[in-house]
Motif scaffolding. Structure first.
Motif, PDB file in Angstrom:
ATOM      1  N   LYS A 255       0.815  -1.225   0.000  1.00 18.14           N
ATOM      2  CA  LYS A 255       0.000   0.000   0.000  1.00 18.14           C
ATOM      3  C   LYS A 255       0.846   1.271   0.000  1.00 18.14           C
ATOM      4  N   ASN A 256       1.904   1.301   0.805  1.00 16.12           N
ATOM      5  CA  ASN A 256       2.630   2.551   1.007  1.00 16.12           C
ATOM      6  C   ASN A 256       3.958   2.675   0.279  1.00 16.12           C
ATOM      7  N   THR A 257       4.650   1.586   0.072  1.00  9.95           N
ATOM      8  CA  THR A 257       5.994   1.676  -0.505  1.00  9.95           C
ATOM      9  C   THR A 257       6.016   1.239  -1.958  1.00  9.95           C
ATOM     10  N   PHE A 258       5.535   0.040  -2.250  1.00 10.21           N
ATOM     11  CA  PHE A 258       5.588  -0.447  -3.628  1.00 10.21           C
ATOM     12  C   PHE A 258       4.689   0.364  -4.558  1.00 10.21           C
ATOM     13  N   SER A 259       3.706   1.059  -4.011  1.00 15.32           N
ATOM     14  CA  SER A 259       2.813   1.889  -4.830  1.00 15.32           C
ATOM     15  C   SER A 259       3.345   3.310  -5.002  1.00 15.32           C
ATOM     16  N   ASP A 260       4.442   3.654  -4.334  1.00 14.07           N
ATOM     17  CA  ASP A 260       5.022   4.986  -4.455  1.00 14.07           C
ATOM     18  C   ASP A 260       5.611   5.164  -5.855  1.00 14.07           C
ATOM     19  N   PRO A 261       5.264   6.231  -6.558  1.00 15.16           N
ATOM     20  CA  PRO A 261       5.748   6.409  -7.943  1.00 15.16           C
ATOM     21  C   PRO A 261       7.274   6.438  -8.065  1.00 15.16           C
ATOM     22  N   LYS A 262       7.975   7.009  -7.089  1.00 18.32           N
ATOM     23  CA  LYS A 262       9.437   7.062  -7.159  1.00 18.32           C
ATOM     24  C   LYS A 262      10.044   5.671  -6.972  1.00 18.32           C
ATOM     25  N   VAL A 263       9.479   4.892  -6.076  1.00 16.31           N
ATOM     26  CA  VAL A 263       9.941   3.517  -5.878  1.00 16.31           C
ATOM     27  C   VAL A 263       9.689   2.724  -7.157  1.00 16.31           C
ATOM     28  N   ALA A 264       8.483   2.849  -7.708  1.00 10.55           N
ATOM     29  CA  ALA A 264       8.141   2.122  -8.922  1.00 10.55           C
ATOM     30  C   ALA A 264       9.083   2.492 -10.065  1.00 10.55           C
ATOM     31  N   GLU A 265       9.334   3.772 -10.232  1.00 11.19           N
ATOM     32  CA  GLU A 265      10.215   4.217 -11.314  1.00 11.19           C
ATOM     33  C   GLU A 265      11.622   3.630 -11.148  1.00 11.19           C
ATOM     34  N   LYS A 266      12.153   3.712  -9.942  1.00  8.55           N
ATOM     35  CA  LYS A 266      13.505   3.209  -9.668  1.00  8.55           C
ATOM     36  C   LYS A 266      13.583   1.692  -9.859  1.00  8.55           C
ATOM     37  N   PHE A 267      12.674   0.967  -9.222  1.00  9.20           N
ATOM     38  CA  PHE A 267      12.751  -0.488  -9.271  1.00  9.20           C
ATOM     39  C   PHE A 267      12.431  -1.022 -10.665  1.00  9.20           C
ATOM     40  N   ASN A 268      11.508  -0.403 -11.384  1.00 10.90           N
ATOM     41  CA  ASN A 268      11.219  -0.848 -12.748  1.00 10.90           C
ATOM     42  C   ASN A 268      12.427  -0.647 -13.657  1.00 10.90           C
ATOM     43  N   ALA A 269      13.184   0.420 -13.431  1.00 14.36           N
ATOM     44  CA  ALA A 269      14.346   0.718 -14.268  1.00 14.36           C
ATOM     45  C   ALA A 269      15.566  -0.121 -13.904  1.00 14.36           C
ATOM     46  N   GLU A 270      15.732  -0.428 -12.616  1.00 18.13           N
ATOM     47  CA  GLU A 270      17.000  -1.003 -12.162  1.00 18.13           C
ATOM     48  C   GLU A 270      16.939  -2.459 -11.712  1.00 18.13           C
ATOM     49  N   PHE A 271      15.754  -3.010 -11.517  1.00 18.69           N
ATOM     50  CA  PHE A 271      15.616  -4.359 -10.982  1.00 18.69           C
ATOM     51  C   PHE A 271      14.562  -5.142 -11.748  1.00 18.69           C
ATOM     52  N   VAL A 272      14.666  -6.453 -11.660  1.00 19.56           N
ATOM     53  CA  VAL A 272      13.580  -7.344 -12.034  1.00 19.56           C
ATOM     54  C   VAL A 272      12.949  -7.746 -10.708  1.00 19.56           C
ATOM     55  N   ALA A 273      11.723  -7.309 -10.473  1.00 20.89           N
ATOM     56  CA  ALA A 273      11.052  -7.541  -9.189  1.00 20.89           C
ATOM     57  C   ALA A 273      10.228  -8.828  -9.263  1.00 20.89           C
ATOM     58  N   TYR A 274      10.305  -9.597  -8.187  1.00 23.97           N
ATOM     59  CA  TYR A 274       9.679 -10.925  -8.137  1.00 23.97           C
ATOM     60  C   TYR A 274       8.951 -11.075  -6.810  1.00 23.97           C
ATOM     61  N   LYS A 275       7.656 -11.344  -6.863  1.00 22.82           N
ATOM     62  CA  LYS A 275       6.825 -11.495  -5.664  1.00 22.82           C
ATOM     63  C   LYS A 275       6.614 -12.987  -5.407  1.00 22.82           C
TER      64      LYS A 275
END
Length: 146
Positions: free
Chosen positions: A66-86
């Motif tokens: 709700k609070n961190t993964f939905s943050d636009p800055k977090v999303a922008e950074k992680f989408n650009a620099e990581f492959v995220a896996y849940k």
């Protein structure tokens, strides 16, 4: 007249909504992709892997969504620099990964090299700024290990 007003209202709303749609963090999910497939994607894109190990009953996990993964800055950074896996640690494949990497608390975040070597692990709730700082720190660890 009313029809024209409604048409313009929904047209404007859809245009503005499209233009202002927030960036979402993209996660591959264990239900759809194996860890081997995620490693192949990471190698192809030359990105580190960020693994979020969670359970459906975990309150802190829901806070992160709700609070961190939905943050636009977090999303922008992680989408650009990581492959995220849940990874749901209660699914069969998720349970195996949680055991392999000794995950006993939720949420746990594992950072891997593009090849799949474990570089860093974190546990708990992180505000957006702190998670981004930890991500940068971990990228530094990877750079030092090469």
């Amino acid at each position: 007249m009313r029809t024209s007003f409604l048409f313009l209202f929904f047209l404007g709303k859809s245009i503005l909504g499209f233009a202002q749609e927030p960036t979402q963090m993209h996660f591959y999910k264990i239900q759809d992709q194996s860890f081997e497939a995620v490693k192949a994607i990471a190698q192809k894109e030359n990105k580190m892997i960020f693994m979020d190990v969670y359970t459906v009953w975990c309150g802190p996990c829901k806070l992160m969504d709700k609070n961190t993964f939905s943050d636009p800055k977090v999303a922008e950074k992680f989408n650009a620099e990581f492959v995220a896996y849940k990874v749901n640690a209660e699914d069969l494949a998720g349970r195996a990964l949680a055991q392999e990497y000794k995950v006993y608390a939720y949420p746990t975040y594992l950072f891997f090299s593009p090849e799949g070597a474990l570089i860093n692990r974190l546990e708990g709730v992180f505000p957006p700024k702190n998670l981004m700082e930890e991500a940068d720190y971990t990228k530094g660890l990877l750079a030092k290990s090469k």
